[in-house]
Design a protein around this motif. Structure first.
Motif, mmCIF file in Angstrom:
data_model
loop_
_atom_site.group_PDB
_atom_site.id
_atom_site.type_symbol
_atom_site.label_atom_id
_atom_site.label_comp_id
_atom_site.label_asym_id
_atom_site.label_seq_id
_atom_site.Cartn_x
_atom_site.Cartn_y
_atom_site.Cartn_z
ATOM 1 N N HIS A 1 0.749 -1.198 0.188
ATOM 2 C CA HIS A 1 -0.011 -0.051 0.048
ATOM 3 C C HIS A 1 0.862 1.286 0.144
ATOM 4 N N ILE A 2 1.887 1.214 0.994
ATOM 5 C CA ILE A 2 2.752 2.352 0.909
ATOM 6 C C ILE A 2 3.618 2.480 -0.387
ATOM 7 N N ARG A 3 4.035 1.551 -0.808
ATOM 8 C CA ARG A 3 4.767 1.485 -2.202
ATOM 9 C C ARG A 3 3.921 2.093 -3.212
ATOM 10 N N LYS A 4 2.777 1.730 -3.363
ATOM 11 C CA LYS A 4 1.714 2.229 -4.424
ATOM 12 C C LYS A 4 1.613 3.557 -4.238
ATOM 13 N N HIS A 5 1.184 4.150 -2.861
ATOM 14 C CA HIS A 5 1.286 5.554 -2.662
ATOM 15 C C HIS A 5 2.543 6.325 -3.275
ATOM 16 N N LEU A 6 3.763 5.792 -2.952
ATOM 17 C CA LEU A 6 5.040 6.335 -3.435
ATOM 18 C C LEU A 6 4.964 6.690 -4.799
ATOM 19 N N ILE A 7 4.436 5.526 -5.635
ATOM 20 C CA ILE A 7 4.475 5.845 -6.966
ATOM 21 C C ILE A 7 3.587 6.191 -7.625
ATOM 22 N N LYS A 8 2.408 5.898 -7.342
ATOM 23 C CA LYS A 8 1.039 6.679 -7.950
ATOM 24 C C LYS A 8 0.820 8.218 -7.486
ATOM 25 N N ASP A 9 0.860 8.218 -6.129
ATOM 26 C CA ASP A 9 0.417 9.648 -5.614
ATOM 27 C C ASP A 9 1.448 10.522 -5.531
ATOM 28 N N LYS A 10 2.721 10.132 -5.029
ATOM 29 C CA LYS A 10 3.832 11.050 -4.897
ATOM 30 C C LYS A 10 4.778 10.963 -6.014
ATOM 31 N N ASN A 11 4.726 10.097 -6.722
ATOM 32 C CA ASN A 11 5.645 9.996 -7.887
ATOM 33 C C ASN A 11 7.177 10.315 -7.480
ATOM 34 N N LYS B 1 11.699 14.862 -5.095
ATOM 35 C CA LYS B 1 10.453 15.390 -4.946
ATOM 36 C C LYS B 1 9.998 16.114 -6.349
ATOM 37 N N ASN B 2 8.771 16.511 -6.474
ATOM 38 C CA ASN B 2 8.233 17.265 -7.716
ATOM 39 C C ASN B 2 8.888 16.709 -8.953
ATOM 40 N N ARG B 3 8.927 15.569 -9.189
ATOM 41 C CA ARG B 3 9.613 14.841 -10.341
ATOM 42 C C ARG B 3 8.449 15.132 -11.405
ATOM 43 N N THR B 4 8.815 15.411 -12.784
ATOM 44 C CA THR B 4 8.297 15.587 -13.861
ATOM 45 C C THR B 4 8.086 14.292 -14.675
ATOM 46 N N ARG B 5 9.050 13.281 -14.411
ATOM 47 C CA ARG B 5 9.101 12.113 -15.049
ATOM 48 C C ARG B 5 7.881 11.299 -14.884
ATOM 49 N N ASP B 6 7.469 10.466 -15.925
ATOM 50 C CA ASP B 6 6.508 9.472 -15.498
ATOM 51 C C ASP B 6 7.065 8.147 -15.758
ATOM 52 N N ASP B 7 8.177 7.617 -15.355
ATOM 53 C CA ASP B 7 8.859 6.542 -15.143
ATOM 54 C C ASP B 7 9.738 6.105 -14.158
ATOM 55 N N ILE B 8 10.122 4.959 -14.190
ATOM 56 C CA ILE B 8 10.984 4.439 -13.060
ATOM 57 C C ILE B 8 12.272 3.989 -13.717
ATOM 58 N N TYR C 1 16.639 -0.563 -17.538
ATOM 59 C CA TYR C 1 15.338 -0.623 -18.049
ATOM 60 C C TYR C 1 14.498 0.501 -17.702
ATOM 61 N N VAL C 2 13.798 1.134 -18.662
ATOM 62 C CA VAL C 2 13.089 2.479 -18.322
ATOM 63 C C VAL C 2 11.679 1.760 -18.196
ATOM 64 N N ALA C 3 10.916 2.019 -17.156
ATOM 65 C CA ALA C 3 9.593 1.529 -16.995
ATOM 66 C C ALA C 3 8.604 2.517 -16.892
ATOM 67 N N VAL D 1 4.336 -0.174 -14.553
ATOM 68 C CA VAL D 1 4.535 -0.477 -13.150
ATOM 69 C C VAL D 1 3.193 -0.538 -12.526
ATOM 70 N N ALA D 2 2.290 -0.017 -12.981
ATOM 71 C CA ALA D 2 1.006 0.120 -12.200
ATOM 72 C C ALA D 2 0.010 -1.123 -12.780
ATOM 73 N N ASN D 3 -0.130 -1.033 -14.149
ATOM 74 C CA ASN D 3 -1.007 -1.995 -14.948
ATOM 75 C C ASN D 3 -0.595 -3.308 -14.764
ATOM 76 N N LYS D 4 0.553 -3.442 -15.362
ATOM 77 C CA LYS D 4 1.193 -4.675 -15.844
ATOM 78 C C LYS D 4 1.661 -5.341 -14.367
ATOM 79 N N ASN D 5 2.315 -4.600 -13.555
ATOM 80 C CA ASN D 5 3.110 -5.267 -12.373
ATOM 81 C C ASN D 5 2.235 -5.020 -11.071
#
Length: 528
Positions: free
Chosen positions: A371-381, A408-415, A456-458, A463-467
């Motif tokens: 749950h925490i990991r999802k929040h860090l990726i999806k909401d806080k990016n 913080k304040n990343r504009t990227r949409d990848d990891i 690899y750039v994901a 990250v969200a849908n496939k994994n």
């Protein structure tokens, strides 16, 4: 020349520590030898600074008679200047070389030494340096039976240590502050290598520290501040400083917190020995998660190697703590890894970079951690990169680990994923990450592109849908190494040739035995 001096000093100090500790383990002797080196350093700084103040008067500091009115006036004036500049004060009869000489002459010095160490601390009372020197020598128990069964035996051992250290000139020229600091760091590392599981509590292996430091200083030649919430001996903070100084810049302030009292003392000594002024660092002693001391501050660089899967209270009250309240769930009571991440993200400045070493489990474990990991990726990016490290590179644990790089304040949409687990040099008891391995990671991070079997750039959607927010590196980087295919026909042909060769040898042996008139008693490889 500086490098040679450093190596010679490291060897000399370690030989002293190793030779004089007697039956005491290296881990037990650590606090004594490091504490006495620190006392000698403070003494030499005091002596040199006071001599400089007295230059116009043509007087040497250690020649001042403390019992005369004139001597007392001199000392009072010097004390005021020294407290402001150095943060502490020593009288001439409290200097290291004075006590070392007494010990060498066979005098009993334990009581005098204990008083001197107390006086150093007392000289800072009521000044800006008080917090940085308070309890600094608490771990130097001169009454401990570890030093000897009798008072004379203890005195003899301590006198030998002081005498050997007195023969080394710590502050011979300007570059020696770095030389001595590095030698001190080397000693801490040597003690860590023999401390087993305990080593992870106070020391991060040098090349891991270097990688973390380079990650948070990429593209920067100065830092307003650097923070380590589990700072141990301070090695990570100092590695960040070294990276910035290498680029010609400075770090404005060093901040850290450490729960272990002995290690907390070690960190403050380490700071001062590396030339960090007492006004420029703030190291506090307490449990960072339960009792944070810098919670209102924000830092440009945050680095940490927290204890892996540590216990914490996970009290329900933390759900309203500003560090954790956005997530809705707390890290498990027996696995505080994500609690440290949440704490560090909270302390990170808006333009800051954070690098933290964690066990691989945080990448894929579910329940509250998922749950925490999802929040860090999806909401806080805020997760910028995941870097897999080799196994067995940390003291006291063979498990593979990873580094999370967050901004913080990343504009990227990848990891960006990097699998550096295969790049290391095998050691006797511990694997080592080499300079070229670090450069391989940094270069990949800079280019941020696909490299087969390595990076690899994901996209966040992947990250969200496939994994389903699982960050386990093999899901993104193909870590499977194909074995070389063997041609079965060649293997068969080789077997036939070997069989024919054996038959030929058998035949020759039989012929030879008949020529000698000896019966051939054994068969060939096929039992014939």
């Amino acid at each position: 020349m500086v490098e040679q001096h450093k190596k010679a000093l490291e060897k000399q100090l370690w030989n002293i520590a190793n030779t004089l500790r007697g039956n005491m383990s290296a881990d037990e002797f650590r606090d004594y030898i490091l504490g006495f080196i620190f006392y000698k350093y403070l003494s030499e700084r005091m002596d040199l600074y006071a001599d400089d103040l007295l230059k116009e008067d043509g007087i040497k500091f250690d020649a001042i008679d403390e019992n005369t009115d004139e001597g007392k006036e001199y000392l009072e004036a010097i004390k005021e200047e020294t407290i402001d500049h150095l943060g502490y004060f020593l009288k001439p009869n409290e200097l290291f070389h004075v006590l070392a000489q007494k010990g060498e002459n066979g005098e009993f010095i334990l009581e005098d030494l204990s008083e001197v160490l107390n006086h150093i601390e007392q000289s800072t009372m009521g000044t800006a340096a008080e917090d940085d020197f308070n309890g600094l020598f608490d771990d130097l128990d001169l009454t401990s039976n570890k030093l000897g069964k009798t008072e004379n035996a203890k005195n003899e051992l301590i006198s030998k240590v002081l005498t050997h250290l007195d023969d080394i000139d710590f502050l011979h020229h300007e570059t020696d502050i770095d030389v001595l600091g590095d030698a001190y760091e080397y000693l801490i590392g040597q003690f860590a290598s023999g401390a087993g599981k305990k080593a992870g509590e106070f020391y991060t292996p040098p090349m891991v520290s270097t990688l973390l430091a380079k990650l948070v200083t990429q593209g920067k030649d100065k830092l307003k501040s650097v923070y380590d919430p589990t700072c141990g001996s301070g090695s990570l903070l100092l590695k960040v400083s070294k990276e910035i100084k290498r680029k010609g810049g400075e770090v404005g302030g060093y901040f850290g917190q450490e729960s272990n009292p002995s290690t907390y003392n070690l960190a403050r000594m380490n700071m001062i020995l590396h030339g960090v002024h007492y006004r420029n660092f703030d190291i506090q002693q307490d449990d960072t998660l339960e009792q944070p001391h810098h919670v209102e501050k924000r830092f440009e660089a945050v680095v940490a190697n927290p204890p892996f899967s540590a216990d914490w209270s996970a009290s329900a009250g933390f759900l309203t703590d500003e560090r954790f309240q956005d997530y809705g769930k707390l890290a498990p009571k027996g696995k505080a890894d994500f609690a440290f991440v949440q704490h560090m993200i909270h302390q990170l400045d808006e333009n800051g970079t954070m690098a933290v070493v964690l066990p691989h489990g945080i990448l894929f474990r579910g329940a509250a951690e998922g749950h925490i990991r999802k929040h860090l990726i999806k909401d806080k990016n805020c997760i910028d990169a995941v870097i897999g490290l080799p196994a067995n590179v940390f003291y006291g644990t063979p498990i593979p680990t990873c580094i999370l790089l967050l901004k913080k304040n990343r504009t990227r949409d990848d990891i960006f994923f990097i699998d550096a687990s295969r790049y290391y040099t095998r050691g006797m008891s511990q694997n080592h990450i080499e300079k070229e391995d670090i450069n391989r990671v940094l270069d990949a991070l800079l280019k941020r592109e696909f490299i087969d079997k390595f990076s690899y750039v994901a996209k966040k959607e992947e990250v969200a849908n496939k994994n389903e927010f699982n960050l386990n590196i093999p899901r993104y980087v193909d870590t499977f190494i194909e074995e070389e295919m063997v041609d079965l026909k060649n293997v068969t042909d080789l077997a036939i040739k070997l069989d024919e060769k054996e038959k030929s040898i058998d035949k020759r042996l039989k012929e030879f035995s008949l020529e000698l008139g000896v019966r051939f008693p054994f068969g060939g490889s096929n039992g014939k």
